[in-house]
Design an enzyme around this catalytic site. Structure first.
Site, PDB file in Angstrom:
ATOM      1  CB  SER A  96      -0.901   0.014   1.231  1.00 35.97           C
ATOM      2  OG  SER A  96      -1.762   1.139   1.220  1.00 35.97           O
ATOM      3  CG  HIS A 110      -4.514   4.883  -2.466  1.00 38.23           C
ATOM      4  ND1 HIS A 110      -5.486   4.142  -3.128  1.00 38.23           N
ATOM      5  CD2 HIS A 110      -4.163   4.151  -1.384  1.00 38.23           C
ATOM      6  CE1 HIS A 110      -5.714   3.027  -2.466  1.00 38.23           C
ATOM      7  NE2 HIS A 110      -4.924   2.998  -1.400  1.00 38.23           N
ATOM      8  CG  ASN A 112      -4.001  -1.964  -1.303  1.00 41.64           C
ATOM      9  OD1 ASN A 112      -4.813  -2.836  -1.603  1.00 41.64           O
ATOM     10  ND2 ASN A 112      -3.232  -2.041  -0.241  1.00 41.64           N
ATOM     11  NE  ARG A 114      -7.721  -5.153  -0.885  1.00 40.61           N
ATOM     12  CZ  ARG A 114      -8.031  -4.129  -1.666  1.00 40.61           C
ATOM     13  NH1 ARG A 114      -7.077  -3.288  -2.057  1.00 40.61           N
ATOM     14  NH2 ARG A 114      -9.263  -3.930  -2.071  1.00 40.61           N
ATOM     15  CG  HIS A 150      -8.178   7.683 -16.166  1.00 40.05           C
ATOM     16  ND1 HIS A 150      -9.101   6.828 -15.631  1.00 40.05           N
ATOM     17  CD2 HIS A 150      -8.116   8.747 -15.321  1.00 40.05           C
ATOM     18  CE1 HIS A 150      -9.594   7.343 -14.512  1.00 40.05           C
ATOM     19  NE2 HIS A 150      -9.023   8.514 -14.304  1.00 40.05           N
ATOM     20  CG  HIS A 180     -19.087  12.862   4.490  1.00 38.87           C
ATOM     21  ND1 HIS A 180     -18.267  11.840   4.056  1.00 38.87           N
ATOM     22  CD2 HIS A 180     -18.255  13.864   4.867  1.00 38.87           C
ATOM     23  CE1 HIS A 180     -17.007  12.199   4.188  1.00 38.87           C
ATOM     24  NE2 HIS A 180     -16.966  13.420   4.672  1.00 38.87           N
TER      25      HIS A 180
END
Length: 309
Positions: A96, A110, A112, A114, A150, A180
């Site tokens: 990560s 970012h 990651n 896994r 992209h 939110h």
């Protein structure tokens, strides 16, 4: 499979950190090996560990981390309910990374990748799957940067299935969404999870796909950093960057499944919260000026776009 993927993420960590140190030119990564001890309290019945590498106060990267982990043990009760299993052990490993550049015109990134296994009481594998992806969070919109990022993601996907990019781009837009705030965290990329054996894809096929995406990371991000890292910026640009970083923090603490999994499995808190930026602002009822470059970013985040044909 787990030995194969662990070897891969260890090698990839070396490749990525070496490249990023060369780009920064000043700061280097500090390595922090750690172990996950067995805890007789019952919060953590297992073991494993990891290797955290953190860069701070560099010429390019204000803060960043490229971490790998390999953990195993009894799945906590809350996670057993989530996965719909009982009395299950697990193994999880992954790499990560999060990079928060100093210059507001260089996007945060970012990524990651896994791998996860669930075991029955007799030790046999009940479930196994891959997950991961990579996504970009700019503070100012440069359309050519978005298209480049992209395009690299799409090329990695297209080598394995013509529908993968569209499918995992859409999932990324859906997942990295601050409900939110009614806005995306960034401009997306790829997000995939629960990649299991199907009639069309074996676990080895999924391994080939996930590792190709991982190998594409530097190609997707480094050219953007090189193009933007020397651009002059104002205090107002920096202030906007810090305000937008606050939205990044909100997503990671409210919605991010990886953060929640780490906390619920009694994970290493320093590694889990490595993703948080070093300097952040929360301004009350902040709204950018209509027609400004800052407002342009907000409009894109409110209405996710298709960046390539």
């Amino acid at each position: 499979m787990k030995e194969q993927f662990v070897a891969y993420i260890r090698s990839l960590q070396d490749t990525i950190t070496t490249s990023l140190e060369a780009i920064d030119g000043v700061a280097t990564f500090t390595e922090d090996p750690w172990e996950r001890p067995d805890d007789s309290s019952g919060l953590n019945t297992g073991g494993g560990g990891g290797r955290s590498r953190v860069i701070e106060n560099g010429a390019v990267f204000e803060k960043g981390g490229v971490n790998i982990s390999e953990v195993h043990g009894k799945l906590p009760e809350s996670m057993q309910q989530y996965f719909g299993v009982t009395n299950a052990d697990f193994f999880a490993c992954g790499l990560s990374l999060v990079l928060h550049p100093k210059n507001p015109f260089v996007p945060t990134v970012h990524a990651n990748w896994r791998y996860f296994e669930l075991y029955s009481p007799d030790g046999s594998i009940v479930e196994q799957w891959f997950g991961g992806g990579q996504d970009l969070t700019p503070y100012y919109i440069f359309e050519e940067d978005a298209k480049h990022f992209h395009s690299v993601c799409k090329a990695a996907c297209d080598n394995h299935h013509p529908d993968f990019y569209e499918q995992y781009k859409k999932r990324c837009d859906t997942y990295f969404y601050n409900a939110h705030r009614e806005e995306a965290r960034g401009i997306g990329g790829l997000f995939f999870d629960y990649l299991k054996t199907t009639d069309d894809m074996s676990m080895q096929d999924w391994y080939a796909f996930v590792t190709e995406v991982g190998n594409s990371f530097l190609k997707s991000y480094v050219p953007i950093v090189e193009k933007r890292k020397e651009l002059p910026y104002s205090e107002a640009n920096r202030k906007w960057q810090e305000i937008r970083r606050g939205r990044y923090v909100e997503f990671n603490l409210v919605h991010d499944k990886g953060t929640l999994f780490g906390l619920k499995t009694n994970g290493r808190i320093e590694s889990i919260l490595m993703s948080l930026p070093p300097v952040v602002q929360w301004k009350y009822n902040n709204h950018p000026e209509p027609g400004s470059e800052e407002q342009k970013l907000v409009e894109v985040l409110k209405h996710p776009r298709e960046w390539i044909d």
